[in-house]
Design a protein around this motif. Structure first.
Motif, PDB file in Angstrom:
ATOM      1  N   ALA A   1      -9.462   2.354 -11.287  1.00  0.00           N
ATOM      2  CA  ALA A   1      -9.312   0.953 -10.890  1.00  0.00           C
ATOM      3  C   ALA A   1      -7.840   0.600 -10.701  1.00  0.00           C
ATOM      4  N   ALA A   2      -6.993   1.073 -11.608  1.00  0.00           N
ATOM      5  CA  ALA A   2      -5.559   0.822 -11.477  1.00  0.00           C
ATOM      6  C   ALA A   2      -5.002   1.523 -10.240  1.00  0.00           C
ATOM      7  N   ASN A   3      -5.526   2.698  -9.932  1.00  0.00           N
ATOM      8  CA  ASN A   3      -5.098   3.422  -8.735  1.00  0.00           C
ATOM      9  C   ASN A   3      -5.456   2.634  -7.474  1.00  0.00           C
ATOM     10  N   ALA A   4      -6.645   2.028  -7.466  1.00  0.00           N
ATOM     11  CA  ALA A   4      -7.059   1.216  -6.318  1.00  0.00           C
ATOM     12  C   ALA A   4      -6.201  -0.033  -6.186  1.00  0.00           C
ATOM     13  N   ASN A   5      -5.767  -0.579  -7.304  1.00  0.00           N
ATOM     14  CA  ASN A   5      -4.947  -1.786  -7.266  1.00  0.00           C
ATOM     15  C   ASN A   5      -3.599  -1.524  -6.597  1.00  0.00           C
ATOM     16  N   ILE A   6      -3.123  -0.287  -6.663  1.00  0.00           N
ATOM     17  CA  ILE A   6      -1.877   0.066  -5.971  1.00  0.00           C
ATOM     18  C   ILE A   6      -2.049  -0.105  -4.464  1.00  0.00           C
ATOM     19  N   GLY A   7      -3.217   0.273  -3.944  1.00  0.00           N
ATOM     20  CA  GLY A   7      -3.480   0.096  -2.515  1.00  0.00           C
ATOM     21  C   GLY A   7      -3.423  -1.360  -2.104  1.00  0.00           C
ATOM     22  N   ALA A   8      -3.975  -2.248  -2.944  1.00  0.00           N
ATOM     23  CA  ALA A   8      -3.920  -3.674  -2.637  1.00  0.00           C
ATOM     24  C   ALA A   8      -2.479  -4.190  -2.669  1.00  0.00           C
ATOM     25  N   ALA A   9      -1.686  -3.691  -3.621  1.00  0.00           N
ATOM     26  CA  ALA A   9      -0.289  -4.116  -3.719  1.00  0.00           C
ATOM     27  C   ALA A   9       0.519  -3.610  -2.522  1.00  0.00           C
ATOM     28  N   ARG A  10       0.215  -2.415  -2.054  1.00  0.00           N
ATOM     29  CA  ARG A  10       0.918  -1.898  -0.875  1.00  0.00           C
ATOM     30  C   ARG A  10       0.567  -2.692   0.377  1.00  0.00           C
TER      31      ARG A  10
END
Length: 477
Positions: A309-318
Motif C-alpha cells: 500500500a505504501a508502495n502504491a502511495n508513491i505512485g500517487a505522489a509522483r
C-alpha cells in the motif's frame, strides 16, 4: 445554448475512451517481495518425521477432543474481538469501493428552474434598455462534473493502496482468529489441569483426614503423643489450603473461558476428568522445516500488504507532479417555457475539458513524495521485523519442545518412585517402625511430584498449541 450534434457526442465519447486508455500509464514503482532476513531453517529439528505444513491443517482436524472443537466453534461465532476484526474488513472493503468509484465518472441528472426580474432602468452593457419584466428558464440535463482522466495513474495508485489496505485488514482478522483459537485451547487445557490439581489435593486431604482421625483416637487412648497428632494436623490444614486455592483457580479458569467464548460455556463443553494427560493432537513437528512457511503467516502477510500500500502511495505522489486532466460535460434540454422543455430545438450540450498544471506550490509535491518514500522504507523495516519476530517465536517454541518429552518421562518415573516410597513409609508407620514424620515427608514428595507432572503435561499441550499458532495454523476450518 447550442444543439447537441452527433459529432460533438462522438468527441465526448472519444475523450472518455482516450482517458481510459491513458489511465493505463502509472508512475507506481514495481513491487518485488523483499528477501527474508532470517536463516533458511531452524536448528535442532528432529529428522524423519512426516513433512506437512501446519498452516494448511484446519483447527477442526488438528484438535482431537470433540468438546474442545465445539468450544472453538462457539468462540468463533461469539467472540467480540473477532467480530470487531470482521467489521473492520467490511469497513475496508467499503473504503476500497469508494476509492474505486473515482475511476468512473459520476453521472447526475439535474433539473432546474430560474425566474429573474429585470428593471427597465438597468441595462446590460451593450444591450439596449428594455421594459421591466420577469423571465423564466427551465433546464433538464444529464452529465458529469470534473471527471479526472487518470492519465498518470494517480487514481489507480490510490485504488491499489486501498485494495492492499483491505487485504491487510483481512489478514489481521485471520491473525486474530489464530490467536483466539490458540488462546481458547490453552485456557481449556489450563482448566483441565487445574481440575486435575484440585482432584489430587482433595484425594490427599481425604487420605490425611482419615489418618488424622485414627491418630486422634490413638491420642485419646494414650497410645500416641500430642506432637504426632499436631504434625498430622499441619498436613491436613495444608491440604485444605490447597483445595481452597485450586477451587478458586478453577472458577477463574471458567470465567476466562466464558469471556473468550463470548457467552457462558455449557458444562458439556468443559474438559472431562483425566483429559489433562490425553494427546491433544495427532500432529508433530514437521521435518526439515523451512522458514519460508513464515511468509504465509497472517501477521507477516498483513505487514507485506501494508508495504505494498505504501508502495502504491508513491505512485500517487509522483503523479502530483504532472498535469491533472478533467472533463465536465452535460447533455439535455432547455427552454423558456416549461411546456417546451422537451420540444423540438430545445436540446443543449456543454463540453468543458480542463488541464491543471502545477507550477509553484512551495515544494509541497516534492515533500509529499519524500514522505511517501520514507513511509515505504518504514513499512519495509516493519515487514522484515515481523519475519524476525515470527522466526524467534518458532525457535522459542521448538527450544522448549525439544526437552519436554524427556522431562515428562523423568517426572513420571519420579512420581512412581515417590508413590512407592510413600506406601512403604506408611506401612512402616502403621507397624510402629517409623515415626509419622517419615510418612509426611514421603507423602509431600509424592504430592509435589503429582502436581509437577500435571504442570508438565499442561506445558506440553500449550507448547503444541503455540507451535500450531506460530506456524500460521488455526485460520482454516
Amino acid at each position: 445554448m447550442k444543439q447537441m450534434k452527433w459529432p460533438a457526442a462522438r468527441t465526448i465519447l472519444c475523450m472518455l475512451w482516450l482517458g481510459s486508455a491513458l489511465s493505463a500509464c502509472s508512475l507506481m514503482p514495481g513491487y518485488q517481495r523483499p528477501a527474508s532476513p532470517v536463516a533458511q531453517n531452524w536448528q535442532g529439528l528432529a529428522q524423519g518425521i512426516e513433512d506437512y505444513p501446519l498452516a494448511e491443517i484446519g483447527w477442526h482436524e488438528f484438535f482431537l477432543d470433540t468438546r474442545l472443537q465445539q468450544l472453538i466453534a462457539q468462540t468463533l461465532d461469539n467472540n467480540r474481538d473477532l467480530r470487531v476484526a470482521a467489521l473492520n474488513i467490511e469497513r475496508a472493503r467499503a473504503q476500497y469501493q469508494v476509492q474505486r468509484s473515482n475511476l468512473f465518472p459520476t453521472i447526475n441528472a439535474i433539473m432546474s428552474s430560474t425566474a429573474q426580474q429585470t428593471s427597465g432602468n438597468v441595462a446590460a452593457v451593450g444591450v439596449s434598455q428594455q421594459a421591466a419584466g420577469v423571465s423564466h428558464s427551465y433546464r433538464a440535463t444529464v452529465g458529469f462534473s470534473a471527471y479526472e482522466l487518470d492519465v498518470f495513474g494517480r487514481i489507480r495508485s490510490l485504488n491499489e493502496q486501498a485494495l492492499q489496505t483491505f487485504f491487510a485488514t483481512e489478514e489481521a482478522r485471520r491473525s486474530t482468529q489464530i490467536s483466539l483459537v490458540a488462546e481458547v485451547a490453552t485456557a481449556w487445557a489450563t482448566l483441565a489441569a487445574d481440575q486435575a490439581r484440585l482432584k489430587v489435593a482433595q484425594e490427599t486431604l481425604q487420605s490425611q483426614q482419615q489418618t488424622y482421625e485414627l491418630s486422634k483416637r490413638s491420642f485419646e487412648l494414650g497410645v500416641s503423643s500430642a506432637l504426632a497428632l499436631r504434625q498430622i494436623q499441619t498436613s491436613v490444614d495444608s491440604a485444605r489450603v490447597d483445595v481452597a486455592t485450586y477451587k478458586s483457580q478453577v472458577t477463574l479458569d471458567r470465567n476466562a473461558l466464558d469471556l473468550l467464548a463470548g457467552k457462558p460455556v455449557a458444562d458439556e463443553l468443559l474438559p472431562l476428568a483425566g483429559s489433562h494427560d490425553q494427546p491433544v493432537s495427532r500432529y508433530q513437528v514437521p521435518a526439515n522445516l523451512n522458514s519460508e512457511v513464515l511468509q504465509q503467516r497472517p501477521d507477516v502477510l498483513q505487514a507485506e500488504h501494508a508495504l505494498q500500500a505504501a508502495n502504491a502511495n508513491i505512485g500517487a505522489a509522483r503523479a502530483a507532479f504532472f498535469p491533472l486532466v478533467s472533463l465536465t460535460s452535460s447533455f439535455g434540454s432547455a427552454s423558456t417555457e416549461l411546456s417546451g422543455l422537451f420540444g423540438p430545438g430545445s436540446r443543449v450540450w456543454s463540453f468543458a475539458p480542463s488541464i491543471n498544471v502545477p507550477i509553484f506550490n512551495a515544494g509541497r509535491n516534492r515533500a509529499n513524495l519524500e514522505v511517501a518514500k520514507i513511509d515505504r522504507d518504514i513499512l519495509l523495516a516493519q515487514y522484515e521485523q515481523s519475519i524476525q519476530i515470527a522466526f524467534r517465536e518458532v525457535a522459542d517454541v521448538l527450544a522448549v519442545r525439544q526437552n519436554l518429552g524427556e522431562q515428562i518421562e523423568a517426572q513420571q518415573s519420579l512420581l512412581q518412585a515417590s508413590t512407592e516410597a510413600f506406601e512403604l513409609s506408611d506401612a512402616r508407620f502403621r507397624n510402629g517402625v517409623d515415626s509419622y514424620l517419615t510418612v509426611l515427608d514421603s507423602q509431600r514428595t509424592m504430592y509435589i511430584a503429582q502436581q509437577n507432572l500435571i504442570s508438565l503435561q499442561l506445558a506440553d499441550a500449550a507448547n503444541q498449541f503455540s507451535l500450531y499458532k506460530v506456524l500460521g495454523g488455526g485460520w482454516k476450518e
